[in-house]
Motif scaffolding. Sequence first.
Motif, PDB file in Angstrom:
ATOM      1  N   GLY A  71       0.782  -1.230   0.000  1.00 14.12           N
ATOM      2  CA  GLY A  71       0.000   0.000   0.000  1.00 14.12           C
ATOM      3  C   GLY A  71       0.811   1.276   0.000  1.00 14.12           C
ATOM      4  N   THR A  72       2.127   1.191   0.030  1.00 17.77           N
ATOM      5  CA  THR A  72       2.989   2.365   0.013  1.00 17.77           C
ATOM      6  C   THR A  72       3.692   2.441  -1.343  1.00 17.77           C
ATOM      7  OG1 THR A  72       3.369   2.132   2.378  1.00 17.77           O
ATOM      8  CG2 THR A  72       4.883   3.546   1.164  1.00 17.77           C
ATOM      9  N   GLY A  73       3.689   3.601  -1.962  1.00 20.64           N
ATOM     10  CA  GLY A  73       4.313   3.772  -3.269  1.00 20.64           C
ATOM     11  C   GLY A  73       5.779   4.140  -3.155  1.00 20.64           C
ATOM     12  N   TYR A  74       6.605   3.502  -3.947  1.00 24.84           N
ATOM     13  CA  TYR A  74       8.031   3.803  -4.023  1.00 24.84           C
ATOM     14  C   TYR A  74       8.379   4.049  -5.487  1.00 24.84           C
ATOM     15  CZ  TYR A  74       8.273   1.674   0.606  1.00 24.84           C
ATOM     16  OH  TYR A  74       8.078   1.375   1.927  1.00 24.84           O
ATOM     17  N   THR A  75       9.095   5.127  -5.754  1.00 24.96           N
ATOM     18  CA  THR A  75       9.539   5.440  -7.101  1.00 24.96           C
ATOM     19  C   THR A  75      11.059   5.516  -7.077  1.00 24.96           C
ATOM     20  OG1 THR A  75       7.541   6.700  -7.512  1.00 24.96           O
ATOM     21  CG2 THR A  75       9.392   7.097  -8.987  1.00 24.96           C
ATOM     22  N   MET A  76      11.697   4.773  -7.958  1.00 26.23           N
ATOM     23  CA  MET A  76      13.161   4.699  -7.985  1.00 26.23           C
ATOM     24  C   MET A  76      13.660   4.721  -9.412  1.00 26.23           C
ATOM     25  SD  MET A  76      14.727   4.327  -5.069  1.00 26.23           S
ATOM     26  CE  MET A  76      13.983   4.396  -3.477  1.00 26.23           C
ATOM     27  N   GLY A  77      14.910   5.094  -9.553  1.00 26.02           N
ATOM     28  CA  GLY A  77      15.591   5.033 -10.822  1.00 26.02           C
ATOM     29  C   GLY A  77      16.919   4.321 -10.637  1.00 26.02           C
ATOM     30  N   ALA A  78      17.383   3.651 -11.677  1.00 27.35           N
ATOM     31  CA  ALA A  78      18.648   2.917 -11.596  1.00 27.35           C
ATOM     32  C   ALA A  78      19.172   2.673 -13.004  1.00 27.35           C
ATOM     33  CB  ALA A  78      18.444   1.594 -10.868  1.00 27.35           C
ATOM     34  N   ASP A  79      20.348   2.066 -13.055  1.00 25.28           N
ATOM     35  CA  ASP A  79      20.953   1.752 -14.343  1.00 25.28           C
ATOM     36  C   ASP A  79      20.713   0.309 -14.767  1.00 25.28           C
ATOM     37  OD1 ASP A  79      21.959   4.335 -14.654  1.00 25.28           O
ATOM     38  OD2 ASP A  79      23.695   3.866 -13.415  1.00 25.28           O
ATOM     39  N   SER A  80      20.319  -0.549 -13.816  1.00 23.41           N
ATOM     40  CA  SER A  80      20.038  -1.945 -14.139  1.00 23.41           C
ATOM     41  C   SER A  80      18.892  -2.429 -13.264  1.00 23.41           C
ATOM     42  CB  SER A  80      21.272  -2.811 -13.902  1.00 23.41           C
ATOM     43  OG  SER A  80      21.562  -2.880 -12.522  1.00 23.41           O
ATOM     44  N   TYR A  81      18.302  -3.547 -13.678  1.00 23.95           N
ATOM     45  CA  TYR A  81      17.184  -4.101 -12.915  1.00 23.95           C
ATOM     46  C   TYR A  81      17.637  -4.535 -11.531  1.00 23.95           C
ATOM     47  CZ  TYR A  81      13.433  -7.226 -11.557  1.00 23.95           C
ATOM     48  OH  TYR A  81      12.433  -7.832 -10.862  1.00 23.95           O
ATOM     49  N   ALA A  82      18.803  -5.141 -11.434  1.00 19.05           N
ATOM     50  CA  ALA A  82      19.320  -5.588 -10.133  1.00 19.05           C
ATOM     51  C   ALA A  82      19.510  -4.402  -9.194  1.00 19.05           C
ATOM     52  CB  ALA A  82      20.636  -6.331 -10.323  1.00 19.05           C
ATOM     53  N   GLN A  83      20.036  -3.322  -9.706  1.00 24.61           N
ATOM     54  CA  GLN A  83      20.251  -2.122  -8.898  1.00 24.61           C
ATOM     55  C   GLN A  83      18.910  -1.507  -8.479  1.00 24.61           C
ATOM     56  OE1 GLN A  83      22.192   1.101 -10.961  1.00 24.61           O
ATOM     57  NE2 GLN A  83      23.227   1.781  -9.094  1.00 24.61           N
ATOM     58  N   LEU A  84      17.918  -1.560  -9.349  1.00 24.06           N
ATOM     59  CA  LEU A  84      16.592  -1.030  -9.029  1.00 24.06           C
ATOM     60  C   LEU A  84      15.958  -1.825  -7.885  1.00 24.06           C
ATOM     61  CD1 LEU A  84      14.378   1.004  -9.925  1.00 24.06           C
ATOM     62  CD2 LEU A  84      13.491  -0.801 -11.382  1.00 24.06           C
ATOM     63  N   VAL A  85      16.012  -3.137  -7.960  1.00 24.57           N
ATOM     64  CA  VAL A  85      15.458  -3.990  -6.903  1.00 24.57           C
ATOM     65  C   VAL A  85      16.200  -3.743  -5.592  1.00 24.57           C
ATOM     66  CG1 VAL A  85      15.203  -6.385  -6.149  1.00 24.57           C
ATOM     67  CG2 VAL A  85      14.610  -5.747  -8.486  1.00 24.57           C
ATOM     68  N   GLU A  86      17.508  -3.617  -5.679  1.00 28.09           N
ATOM     69  CA  GLU A  86      18.334  -3.385  -4.495  1.00 28.09           C
ATOM     70  C   GLU A  86      17.966  -2.059  -3.815  1.00 28.09           C
ATOM     71  OE1 GLU A  86      23.113  -2.973  -3.754  1.00 28.09           O
ATOM     72  OE2 GLU A  86      22.389  -4.039  -5.511  1.00 28.09           O
ATOM     73  N   ARG A  87      17.781  -1.015  -4.595  1.00 29.44           N
ATOM     74  CA  ARG A  87      17.448   0.300  -4.034  1.00 29.44           C
ATOM     75  C   ARG A  87      16.060   0.327  -3.404  1.00 29.44           C
ATOM     76  NH1 ARG A  87      19.580   4.898  -8.264  1.00 29.44           N
ATOM     77  NH2 ARG A  87      21.791   4.554  -7.911  1.00 29.44           N
ATOM     78  N   VAL A  88      15.090  -0.292  -4.071  1.00 29.88           N
ATOM     79  CA  VAL A  88      13.730  -0.328  -3.519  1.00 29.88           C
ATOM     80  C   VAL A  88      13.726  -1.120  -2.216  1.00 29.88           C
ATOM     81  CG1 VAL A  88      11.379  -1.165  -3.907  1.00 29.88           C
ATOM     82  CG2 VAL A  88      12.599  -0.019  -5.741  1.00 29.88           C
ATOM     83  N   HIS A  89      14.451  -2.231  -2.187  1.00 31.38           N
ATOM     84  CA  HIS A  89      14.504  -3.047  -0.979  1.00 31.38           C
ATOM     85  C   HIS A  89      15.169  -2.291   0.170  1.00 31.38           C
ATOM     86  CE1 HIS A  89      15.881  -6.675   1.406  1.00 31.38           C
ATOM     87  NE2 HIS A  89      14.570  -6.679   1.480  1.00 31.38           N
ATOM     88  N   ALA A  90      16.225  -1.572  -0.117  1.00 28.35           N
ATOM     89  CA  ALA A  90      16.902  -0.785   0.922  1.00 28.35           C
ATOM     90  C   ALA A  90      15.968   0.299   1.469  1.00 28.35           C
ATOM     91  CB  ALA A  90      18.178  -0.164   0.372  1.00 28.35           C
ATOM     92  N   LYS A  91      15.224   0.957   0.594  1.00 23.44           N
ATOM     93  CA  LYS A  91      14.279   2.000   1.015  1.00 23.44           C
ATOM     94  C   LYS A  91      13.166   1.397   1.866  1.00 23.44           C
ATOM     95  CE  LYS A  91      13.162   6.341   0.485  1.00 23.44           C
ATOM     96  NZ  LYS A  91      13.965   7.387   1.059  1.00 23.44           N
ATOM     97  N   TRP A  92      12.689   0.213   1.496  1.00 22.02           N
ATOM     98  CA  TRP A  92      11.646  -0.466   2.249  1.00 22.02           C
ATOM     99  C   TRP A  92      12.141  -0.832   3.649  1.00 22.02           C
ATOM    100  CZ3 TRP A  92      11.172  -5.753   3.757  1.00 22.02           C
ATOM    101  CH2 TRP A  92       9.909  -6.105   4.211  1.00 22.02           C
ATOM    102  N   LEU A  93      13.390  -1.295   3.742  1.00 25.87           N
ATOM    103  CA  LEU A  93      13.951  -1.643   5.044  1.00 25.87           C
ATOM    104  C   LEU A  93      14.108  -0.413   5.931  1.00 25.87           C
ATOM    105  CD1 LEU A  93      16.607  -4.341   4.175  1.00 25.87           C
ATOM    106  CD2 LEU A  93      14.423  -4.643   5.339  1.00 25.87           C
ATOM    107  N   GLU A  94      14.480   0.728   5.337  1.00 24.63           N
ATOM    108  CA  GLU A  94      14.560   1.975   6.106  1.00 24.63           C
ATOM    109  C   GLU A  94      13.184   2.322   6.687  1.00 24.63           C
ATOM    110  OE1 GLU A  94      16.050   5.235   3.798  1.00 24.63           O
ATOM    111  OE2 GLU A  94      17.870   4.149   3.256  1.00 24.63           O
ATOM    112  N   LYS A  95      12.155   2.177   5.879  1.00 24.12           N
ATOM    113  CA  LYS A  95      10.799   2.487   6.329  1.00 24.12           C
ATOM    114  C   LYS A  95      10.364   1.535   7.443  1.00 24.12           C
ATOM    115  CE  LYS A  95       6.745   4.499   4.822  1.00 24.12           C
ATOM    116  NZ  LYS A  95       6.554   5.784   4.228  1.00 24.12           N
ATOM    117  N   GLN A  96      10.709   0.253   7.315  1.00 27.40           N
ATOM    118  CA  GLN A  96      10.378  -0.720   8.352  1.00 27.40           C
ATOM    119  C   GLN A  96      11.080  -0.369   9.665  1.00 27.40           C
ATOM    120  OE1 GLN A  96       7.712  -1.918   6.755  1.00 27.40           O
ATOM    121  NE2 GLN A  96       8.129  -3.860   7.735  1.00 27.40           N
ATOM    122  N   ALA A  97      12.342   0.021   9.596  1.00 24.62           N
ATOM    123  CA  ALA A  97      13.087   0.398  10.802  1.00 24.62           C
ATOM    124  C   ALA A  97      12.466   1.636  11.451  1.00 24.62           C
ATOM    125  CB  ALA A  97      14.544   0.655  10.461  1.00 24.62           C
TER     126      ALA A  97
END
Length: 129
Positions: A71-97
């Motif tokens: 239910g929470t929207g995240y918008t990210m940009g990256a140079d590769s799909y792996a980097q995009l997934v990594e950045r979204v996951h890191a942002k999600w973990l920050e929000k959880q903390a």
Amino acid sequence: MLQYIEISNSASLSGHGTSAHETGAETITLTGNPYTDFARLGMDLQGCHVRYRRTPNAQGHTLTGTFNICGTGYTMGADSYAQLVERVHAKWLEKQAYRRRCRAEKRMRNTLAFIARHPDATILPAYLS
């Protein structure tokens, strides 16, 4: 044919994870399907839109994505799909903390308020035990 990408979980470079997928103890193999990839990381992806750009945007990213996670929207940009997934996951973990810290602070405020109202109480709320 799907191309598999392997990334190590950078989610927990801080080392504050509570399980294997948060502590970086294992390597996540990306399939290219965002729903499967985020499920492996322990996230509930409800909707996404990934866009491959012909030319880099103002920040220099050639790949942009909008993700609806729990239910929470995240918008990210990256140079590769792996980097995009990594950045979204890191942002999600920050929000959880952040949410964990807010809940702990609220428990403490409630406890202090209870003690202020009932200074002679012999039975404290259950979460203090």
